[in-house]
Every structure is written in C-alpha cells, then in structure tokens.
Design an enzyme around this catalytic site. Structure first.
Site: not given
Ligand SMILES: Cc1cc2nc3c(=O)[nH]c(=O)nc-3n(C[C@H](O)[C@H](O)[C@H](O)COP(=O)(O)OP(=O)(O)OC[C@H]3O[C@@H](n4cnc5c(N)ncnc54)[C@H](O)[C@@H]3O)c2cc1C
Ligand code: SF4
Ligand code: SF4
Length: 428
Positions: A216-217, A386, A426, A428
C-alpha cells in the site's frame, strides 16, 4: 522471432538477495512467467516475453535483472530456485565455449533495452509505456530507507497500531475507500512520499500457507500524518470483485478497511527507492492518478503544502490529473477542493457521471496540452503516474502525443525523462 529460436538472449532474472517475496510480480505477470517456492521467486525464460509489466510495481527493484547468455545456457527454474545470489555475466571465454561471440547481440531482449527502436515505429501496437519508467529517483530526492522489516531483515515485521480509520468516498454500493492511520510508537519507520509499505494479513491462504504481504502506498508526508508523530496513512480500496468483475473478498483490503482504532497490524517495509519527489526549489510535480493511485499524490501535495505554509518552499508548479468513475467515488474529493488554486492546478476526469460523456485522465491531459508540453520541456518537472494498470499506456501515450504536437522528438524526451529519473510509473 520466438524466444526458442534465439541464439543469444537477455535472460530475465530476480535477485534473490534483494527480493522480499511480496508476490507482486507473480500477480502482475500476464503470461504466468513468474513462479516461486518457499525459497525464491523466479522467471521462466521460455514464457517471459519482456513485456515489462512486472518492473514498475516491484518494490525492491530485484525484478529488474538481466543476463546475456546463449539460449542453450538459459538458467532453468530448478537452478534459479536454488540460488542464494545472482550469477555474474558470462565471460567472453564462457560465451565462446558455447560457440557465441562475446559481442553477439541478443535476438530477444527486454523492451527497455530497445526503447528507442520500438518508439520510432510510432505504431500503437509497439508502444510499451513501461520502458519509459525511470529506475532512478530525481536528483534532489531525499535518501529513502528500505526493507527495515521483512523476510531478509533482522526483524521480520513491525507492529503498528491503528489510530484512525475513516471512509473517504461517499457511501456507494461498489466503491468503499478508507483512510487508515498507523502509528509505529517507538519503533523506527522513516518514510518518504512515494514509498509503500507491506501489510501482512493474519491467517493463512487456502493452501494453509501464511498470507503474502500486500503493498500500500503511503498517503502522508515524511513527517507523519500528524506532523511530528511516528505515524503514516494509507488509502485502501475494499476489493469486492476481481479484475474480471467476479465477486471476491480481497484478503488484505477487507482486513484493513474493517480495522478498529486500537487494533494492531503487522507491517513490512518501507519499500521504494525511485518513485520519490524532487526537493529542489522550483521543481514541478505533475501527478496523474486514478482511485487509490491518489495516495502518493496526497503525500507529495501535503508535504509541499506544509513547506509552503512554513515559508520554506519557493514555489514550483503542482498539476494533478485525477480520474474516478464518479466524484462520489473519488477519494479525498472534499479536501482537494479546499486547496488554494494558486497552489495546485487540479483536473478531474469522471468516466461514469450520468448524462455526461465518459472522461478519462488522458482526456483532461490532452485539454491541458500546452501546459504539459511546457513541463515536458522543463528539466525541473517530474511526472508521476499511479493507479489502475489499465491507465498507464494511455497516459504515457498521451504524453508522447503532447510532446510530438509541440514539435518535440518523443524518443529524446522519453529517454531524457527516464534517464533523469523524471517519469515514474506505479500501476497495479
Ligand atoms: C506498488 C503498489 C502499491 C499499491 N498501493 C495501493 C494503495 O495505495 N491502495 C490500495 O487499495 N491498493 C494498493 N495496491 C494494491 C494492493 O496491494 C492489493 O493488491 C489490493 O488491496 C488487493 O488485495 P486483497 O488482499 O484485498 O485482494 P486479494 O485477496 O489479493 O485478491 C482478490 C482478487 O481480487 C483481484 N484484485 C486484486 N487487486 C484488485 C484491485 N485493486 N481491483 C480489483 N481486483 C483486484 C485479485 O487478482 C484476486 O483475484 C498497491 C499495489 C502495488 C503493487
Ligand atoms: S517481463 Fe512480462 S512476461 Fe516477463 S516476467 Fe515480467 S511481466 Fe512476466
Ligand atoms: S515484486 Fe519484486 S520484491 Fe516482490 S516478489 Fe517479485 S521480485 Fe520479489
């Protein structure tokens, strides 16, 4: 040409000494070229097509490693999984042993290495935005600390206490974004705007393994969400459906959005050494984001606002291009409206406002082409992108079109932005 036909390749490898095993690259790779075991994350040379999608989101840079070697000597998966460190480049003698001249050019090579070649074609199909992503921070960025906590550090994680959790989007059916404040007490956790942290969700996955950390950023400036306190904020969107629109309850985002004040969280990081803001007077920031991609932009904006308030900053333009489906879904919409117009130039794009045509960030950027062209030509301007992966290509292509429209050579501009650490992606 197919990878299998190439005599010499640039093989894509992951540095096992730096990788924090965060799984981001594996989740990002569109062709499932990345895999892991309990030891290492590795890239399958037969599957990797050099699309570079995994490079920008990797928090450590360990994914950005390449070795030139004869195709027949490509490192296999089993071999890579056993590594403790990356092998050195092959010597000319070792290359010659395989019947390959040391200066033979790889037939298949990463897009970054052939940036100008593909850009000069001018065709949309060949356009690869990731190749313009800078791998260095702007020259005046402050020093970033990384990996103070994590699998490779003395302390595997650090405990933070939740001191705030408020919703920052209007209550709507699908979109629920929270502003979460974490306090590190007396534990060292120095951060800069643009860095991210890893959250380790409690419990195990379906296979019984501990959940991997999610990134998370950081949404607050370097001196804390509350100035002078050892705390930071995050902007987290609750994931309730996957990228294909199927219902799913995201593990980490739901865990975070449901936390109560006083709860504790395991954190790793901080991460990120390049998506950092310039600190020299009169440096300009162009911030382009969607949804939670606003987090690092909020951090940079707030740092500049605090500096200005204390009379310590001489100016420099701030331009923000911010996209969401509706204004109700746009995080921090209210507070953004209250920032002085002579401090930040804000451009919103809403794609689902009833009765209005769809507007994406690229559209608002095109409308401001004259201002952006001037900033593209200005060595003091840094560009940050981003948010949703899907936005990246269109945004960078729009920067290219704006440069060309103003009579600039995009090959030169794009290469300069990358070389000088002034374009950061950045997504995602
Ligand atoms: C460098 C970086 C910075 C990030 N900063 C932020 C941030 O500031 N705020 C933020 O909310 N997230 C951010 N993310 C995304 C975050 O890391 C997670 O991927 C996101 O919160 C989903 O995680 P989860 O465990 O809830 O879902 P998971 O349990 O990992 O995934 C559940 C399912 O949802 C899908 N999925 C994953 N992410 C998303 C999405 N965003 N939209 C729709 N489907 C998704 C997956 O492919 C999977 O099928 C960032 C990612 C990166 C790489
Ligand atoms: S460069 Fe593309 S194909 Fe290769 S590992 Fe990274 S994301 Fe996968
Ligand atoms: S994204 Fe980078 S740090 Fe994370 S697992 Fe992949 S290579 Fe390692």
């Amino acid at each position: 040409m197919d990878m299998a036909d190439a005599a010499v390749i640039k093989q894509h490898l992951i540095d096992p000494e730096i990788c924090i095993r965060c799984n981001t690259c594996e989740a990002t790779c569109p062709v499932q070229a990345i895999t892991h075991d309990s030891r290492n994350y590795v890239v399958d040379a037969d599957k990797c097509n050099f699309c570079m999608a995994c490079i920008p989101p990797c928090p450590t840079g360990s994914i950005d490693n390449w070795r030139t070697l004869p195709r027949i000597k490509a490192y296999g998966l089993a071999e890579q999984l056993g590594w403790d460190e990356l092998p050195a480049e092959l010597s000319p003698e070792q290359m010659a042993e395989s019947g390959v001249a040391a200066d033979a050019m790889p037939v298949a090579e990463p897009a970054a290495a052939s940036a100008s070649a593909s850009a000069t074609t001018g065709s949309e199909a060949a356009f690869n935005s990731a190749q313009y992503n800078a791998t260095l921070p702007p020259w005046s960025a402050a020093h970033a600390y990384v990996n103070l906590y994590g699998p490779k550090a003395a302390e595997k994680s650090v405990t933070a206490t939740v001191t705030g959790n408020v919703r920052v989007t209007e209550v709507g059916r699908e979109y629920d974004t929270h502003h979460v404040v974490l306090d590190f007490g007396t534990m060292p956790f120095p951060v800069l705007e643009g860095q991210s942290i890893g959250i380790v969700p409690p419990g195990t996955d379906a296979g019984g393994r501990p959940h991997h950390a999610r990134q998370y950023s950081i949404a607050s400036p370097r001196n804390g969400e509350r100035p002078g306190y050892n705390n930071l904020s995050l902007t987290i969107k609750r994931v309730l459906e996957d990228h294909q629109g199927q219902p799913v309850r995201g593990v980490a985002s739901n865990y975070m959005c449901d936390l109560k004040v006083g709860d504790t969280v395991q954190v790793i990081g901080p991460f990120g050494t390049t998506f950092l803001m310039p600190n020299h007077p009169k440096s300009h920031l162009v911030m382009i984001c969607t949804g939670t991609g606003s987090a690092p932009m909020r951090a940079m904006t707030e740092w500049r606002r605090r500096l200005r308030q204390s009379g310590k900053f001489e100016g420099g333009k701030l331009m923000l291009f911010f996209g969401a489906r509706t204004k109700e879904e746009l995080p921090y919409f209210g507070p953004l409206q209250n920032l002085p117009k002579d401090f930040i130039d804000i451009n919103f794009a809403f794609s689902r406002t009833q009765g209005q045509p769809k507007r994406y960030v690229q559209h608002t950027m095109a409308e401001r082409a004259a201002d952006l062209a001037a900033l593209l030509a200005d060595p003091n301007a840094c560009f940050y992108v981003c948010g949703l992966k899907a936005m990246e290509e269109g945004v960078v292509a729009t920067l290219r079109d704006i440069a060309r429209g103003a009579g600039m050579d995009w090959d030169t501009v794009g290469a300069t932005l990358k070389r000088e650490g002034r374009l950061h992606l950045e997504t995602y």
